[in-house]
Every structure is written in structure tokens, then in C-alpha cells.
Write a protein that holds these residues in place. Sequence first.
Motif, PDB file in Angstrom:
ATOM      1  N   ILE A  23      -5.738  22.765  -6.216  1.00  0.00           N
ATOM      2  CA  ILE A  23      -5.263  21.924  -7.394  1.00  0.00           C
ATOM      3  C   ILE A  23      -3.712  21.818  -7.254  1.00  0.00           C
ATOM      4  CG2 ILE A  23      -5.094  21.563  -9.755  1.00  0.00           C
ATOM      5  CD1 ILE A  23      -7.860  22.506 -10.110  1.00  0.00           C
ATOM      6  N   MET A  24      -3.104  23.008  -6.863  1.00  0.00           N
ATOM      7  CA  MET A  24      -1.701  23.044  -6.854  1.00  0.00           C
ATOM      8  C   MET A  24      -1.137  22.286  -5.545  1.00  0.00           C
ATOM      9  SD  MET A  24       0.612  26.396  -6.280  1.00  0.00           S
ATOM     10  CE  MET A  24       0.095  26.186  -4.437  1.00  0.00           C
ATOM     11  N   GLU A  25      -1.820  22.392  -4.502  1.00  0.00           N
ATOM     12  CA  GLU A  25      -1.491  21.803  -3.228  1.00  0.00           C
ATOM     13  C   GLU A  25      -1.559  20.167  -3.367  1.00  0.00           C
ATOM     14  OE1 GLU A  25      -1.962  25.077   0.302  1.00  0.00           O
ATOM     15  OE2 GLU A  25      -3.426  23.926  -0.183  1.00  0.00           O
ATOM     16  N   THR A  26      -2.870  19.854  -4.015  1.00  0.00           N
ATOM     17  CA  THR A  26      -2.880  18.423  -4.290  1.00  0.00           C
ATOM     18  C   THR A  26      -1.759  17.812  -4.942  1.00  0.00           C
ATOM     19  OG1 THR A  26      -5.382  18.814  -4.063  1.00  0.00           O
ATOM     20  CG2 THR A  26      -4.444  16.694  -5.342  1.00  0.00           C
ATOM     21  N   TRP A  27      -1.340  18.445  -6.004  1.00  0.00           N
ATOM     22  CA  TRP A  27      -0.060  17.897  -6.868  1.00  0.00           C
ATOM     23  C   TRP A  27       1.153  17.846  -6.068  1.00  0.00           C
ATOM     24  CZ3 TRP A  27       4.263  20.304  -8.396  1.00  0.00           C
ATOM     25  CH2 TRP A  27       5.027  19.558  -9.385  1.00  0.00           C
ATOM     26  N   GLN A  28       1.411  18.870  -5.329  1.00  0.00           N
ATOM     27  CA  GLN A  28       2.640  18.986  -4.623  1.00  0.00           C
ATOM     28  C   GLN A  28       2.558  17.875  -3.232  1.00  0.00           C
ATOM     29  OE1 GLN A  28       3.513  20.479  -1.317  1.00  0.00           O
ATOM     30  NE2 GLN A  28       5.652  20.440  -1.843  1.00  0.00           N
ATOM     31  N   SER A  29       1.446  17.722  -2.865  1.00  0.00           N
ATOM     32  CA  SER A  29       1.802  17.042  -1.466  1.00  0.00           C
ATOM     33  C   SER A  29       0.755  15.607  -1.163  1.00  0.00           C
ATOM     34  CB  SER A  29       0.993  17.793  -0.409  1.00  0.00           C
ATOM     35  OG  SER A  29      -0.463  18.035  -0.716  1.00  0.00           O
ATOM     36  N   PHE A  30       0.331  15.000  -2.474  1.00  0.00           N
ATOM     37  CA  PHE A  30      -0.247  13.863  -2.384  1.00  0.00           C
ATOM     38  C   PHE A  30       0.667  12.678  -2.447  1.00  0.00           C
ATOM     39  CE2 PHE A  30       0.660  13.534  -6.838  1.00  0.00           C
ATOM     40  CZ  PHE A  30       0.621  12.278  -7.073  1.00  0.00           C
ATOM     41  N   GLY A  31       1.861  13.054  -2.825  1.00  0.00           N
ATOM     42  CA  GLY A  31       2.993  11.779  -2.708  1.00  0.00           C
ATOM     43  C   GLY A  31       3.269  11.282  -1.577  1.00  0.00           C
ATOM     44  N   SER A  32       3.073  12.246  -0.302  1.00  0.00           N
ATOM     45  CA  SER A  32       3.513  11.644   1.325  1.00  0.00           C
ATOM     46  C   SER A  32       2.310  10.609   1.512  1.00  0.00           C
ATOM     47  CB  SER A  32       3.764  12.793   2.141  1.00  0.00           C
ATOM     48  OG  SER A  32       2.431  13.582   2.069  1.00  0.00           O
TER      49      SER A  32
ATOM     50  N   VAL B  86       9.126  17.221  -2.708  1.00  0.00           N
ATOM     51  CA  VAL B  86      10.571  17.813  -2.280  1.00  0.00           C
ATOM     52  C   VAL B  86      10.808  18.911  -3.247  1.00  0.00           C
ATOM     53  CG1 VAL B  86      11.230  15.326  -2.029  1.00  0.00           C
ATOM     54  CG2 VAL B  86      11.610  16.255  -4.259  1.00  0.00           C
ATOM     55  N   VAL B  87       9.901  19.438  -4.083  1.00  0.00           N
ATOM     56  CA  VAL B  87      10.206  20.782  -4.779  1.00  0.00           C
ATOM     57  C   VAL B  87      10.211  21.730  -4.011  1.00  0.00           C
ATOM     58  CG1 VAL B  87       9.559  22.281  -6.367  1.00  0.00           C
ATOM     59  CG2 VAL B  87       9.291  19.647  -6.954  1.00  0.00           C
ATOM     60  N   PRO B  88      10.915  22.801  -3.659  1.00  0.00           N
ATOM     61  CA  PRO B  88      10.867  24.030  -2.711  1.00  0.00           C
ATOM     62  C   PRO B  88       9.815  24.792  -3.172  1.00  0.00           C
ATOM     63  CG  PRO B  88      13.015  23.783  -3.837  1.00  0.00           C
ATOM     64  CD  PRO B  88      12.238  22.686  -4.587  1.00  0.00           C
ATOM     65  N   PHE B  89       9.073  25.273  -1.985  1.00  0.00           N
ATOM     66  CA  PHE B  89       7.863  26.056  -2.113  1.00  0.00           C
ATOM     67  C   PHE B  89       7.933  27.201  -3.373  1.00  0.00           C
ATOM     68  CE2 PHE B  89       6.987  23.524   1.776  1.00  0.00           C
ATOM     69  CZ  PHE B  89       5.795  23.410   1.383  1.00  0.00           C
ATOM     70  N   VAL B  90       9.237  27.949  -3.104  1.00  0.00           N
ATOM     71  CA  VAL B  90       9.442  29.118  -3.786  1.00  0.00           C
ATOM     72  C   VAL B  90       9.433  28.640  -5.394  1.00  0.00           C
ATOM     73  CG1 VAL B  90      11.242  31.037  -4.529  1.00  0.00           C
ATOM     74  CG2 VAL B  90      10.909  30.247  -2.243  1.00  0.00           C
ATOM     75  N   VAL B  91       9.967  27.576  -5.642  1.00  0.00           N
ATOM     76  CA  VAL B  91      10.026  27.139  -7.141  1.00  0.00           C
ATOM     77  C   VAL B  91       8.685  26.838  -7.557  1.00  0.00           C
ATOM     78  CG1 VAL B  91      10.931  25.493  -8.747  1.00  0.00           C
ATOM     79  CG2 VAL B  91      12.492  26.284  -6.952  1.00  0.00           C
ATOM     80  N   LEU B  92       7.854  26.125  -6.620  1.00  0.00           N
ATOM     81  CA  LEU B  92       6.467  25.363  -6.958  1.00  0.00           C
ATOM     82  C   LEU B  92       5.657  26.684  -7.329  1.00  0.00           C
ATOM     83  CD1 LEU B  92       4.526  23.077  -6.645  1.00  0.00           C
ATOM     84  CD2 LEU B  92       4.272  23.859  -4.283  1.00  0.00           C
ATOM     85  N   TYR B  93       5.776  27.948  -6.464  1.00  0.00           N
ATOM     86  CA  TYR B  93       4.675  28.914  -6.728  1.00  0.00           C
ATOM     87  C   TYR B  93       5.109  29.613  -7.794  1.00  0.00           C
ATOM     88  CZ  TYR B  93       3.793  28.375  -1.653  1.00  0.00           C
ATOM     89  OH  TYR B  93       3.330  27.625  -0.532  1.00  0.00           O
ATOM     90  N   GLY B  94       6.224  29.770  -8.308  1.00  0.00           N
ATOM     91  CA  GLY B  94       6.626  30.384  -9.309  1.00  0.00           C
ATOM     92  C   GLY B  94       6.115  29.710 -10.591  1.00  0.00           C
TER      93      GLY B  94
END
Length: 311
Positions: A180-189, A133-141
Motif C-alpha cells: 500500500i505504501m509503495e503504491t501510493w509512492q510510485s503510481f504517479g510515474s 518525488v518524496v525522499p525515501f527517508v521521509v516516506l518511511y518515517g
Amino acid sequence: MMESIEAEKLTKSNLNKSQKKRLFNGKGYLWGLLFVLPALIIFGLFLWLPIFKGVLNSFYDVDFVKGNSFVGLANYKTIFADPNVLISIKNTLYYMALALVIGFWVPILFALCISEMRRFQGIARVAAYLPYVVPFVVLYGVWRWLYDPVGPLNAVLKAIGIGQINFMVDRNWSMISIVIMETWQSFGSALLIYLAAILSVPRDWYEAAEIDGAGIWHRVRYITLPAIRNQIMLLLMLQLIATSQGFQTQYAMLDGGPNNATLTYALLIIRYAFVRQDYGVASALGVLMFLALSILAIMQYRMNNKGGVQS
């Protein structure tokens, strides 16, 4: 004689009932079609019409000012003559493979661990899903800061004696860093889907296995994994389709760099369409991707029919 007359009346009565029933079913079908019609219209306007338009534009030189001009297969010839197309295909396949090797097993592993927890299972579910649920803009930063040469990850690597890694600059690490970044961000669903499948397995099976002396590994190997095989195959196919269209992170983080190391096929389409404004070639690239994804969809459909995947 009376019996034949009564039989004839009974037959006519049954025929009238059958006709009324067919008429009623026809009206019910018509009403059902009327309820579905708005969705079909929206589906056709916003999905199939753009697909048809994209296929048509792939044979034209698209010019919004002077008008379109038919060029035949020239756009496809441009694609096969562009060396970046082959680079983007290789990068996309590499990205898909990395996502399978690095990211695909992570939600399965976490789901298995959470399902074995006796306490704080709800907290673990929420904590695993929060990155999604973290916004992508925040995630990339945040991840740009983590991957920075003087950021916390490199500080830890230096502290343990490994040395500095240029995650964003080194072409050998750039795609790995994105995965690695995308795995951390999306594995929850995906974790929630696997966890729901695991928790639906009858507890009697585990209790019987425990009585027979089976440990955690044997329960997972012989009960859990076979029970969630259908979900694994379904999410595998969905991940292959999703990663084949990946471009957002590559564009936002590195814009296809360094030296086209993260230039994916979908990102190349974006460049042709919105940087070079060559919508004809971009449409031709999209048509080729559509054909490739259609093959994956057909494979998934056949697996469904064979019982390999059940929704």
C-alpha cells in the motif's frame, strides 16, 4: 563499336560510384561505431563484467584476505539446504501478486479519471506525481507514524468500529502495508505514461461514440483500454521484474520481519553478502535470480515480436 566503348565506360563509371558509395558507407559506419564505443565500454565494465564476475564467484568461496578457493557447486547446495530460501521465494511471489492486485490497476484508474476531467487536469497530474518525488527517508518515517498502533490510521479504524490493526507487527498485514505504501509512492510515474497514451487516442473516436450514445464505461471498455493495451502489457512486465527484485522497503521498514514475513529473495541476497559476508552463496543466489529474470525478459521480447507490446 563506339556504342560498346561508351557502354563499357558507363559501366566502369557506375562501378566506381558504387565502390565510392560503399567506401563512404563504411566510413560512416566506422564513425558511428566510434561514437557508440564509449557507451559500449561503460556498459561492459559496469554491467556485463559484474555479471560475469558474479557467475564466476558462485563457484568459489570468496575470501578477500586469503584469496578465493574453488568449491564447485557447494554454494548452490547451501542455497537448497537453507529453509529461508524457500521462505524468501514464497514471500517474493506473494509480494509480486499483492503489487498486481493492489497497485497495478491504480495508475490506470487514476489516468482514466484524470483524462475525463474537464477542469483542473494539470493540477490533478501534479498532485498524483508529487508522492514520487518524496525522499525515501521521509516516506518511511511518515508511514511508520501512520501505521503506528496509536497513529492516525488506527484512530480512524477505532472511530468507525473496526478496531486496531497492527500493520507492522502482524505478519498477515506487514507485506500488505508495504505494498500500500509503495503504491501510493510510485503510481504517479506509471500514471503519466498511461495518461499520455490515453490523450494520444484520436478524439474523433470518442466523439463518434458519444453521438452513438455510448457512456463513459462503454468508451473506456471499447476505445480506451484496447488503445492502451500495449502500454499496459509493457508496464505489467516491467512491474513484475521490478517487484521480483524488491528489498529496499522490506529492509528499511521491517528488516524482513516480523518472523521473516517480509523476507524477499533480494533481501536474502543482501543478508548473505553483507551480514554473513558469504559472497559466494550471495553470488549463487544472484545467478539464479538472473536466470529467472532472463526468462521474463525473453517473454517480453517474444511479445514484442508478436506485436503484443509495442514501444
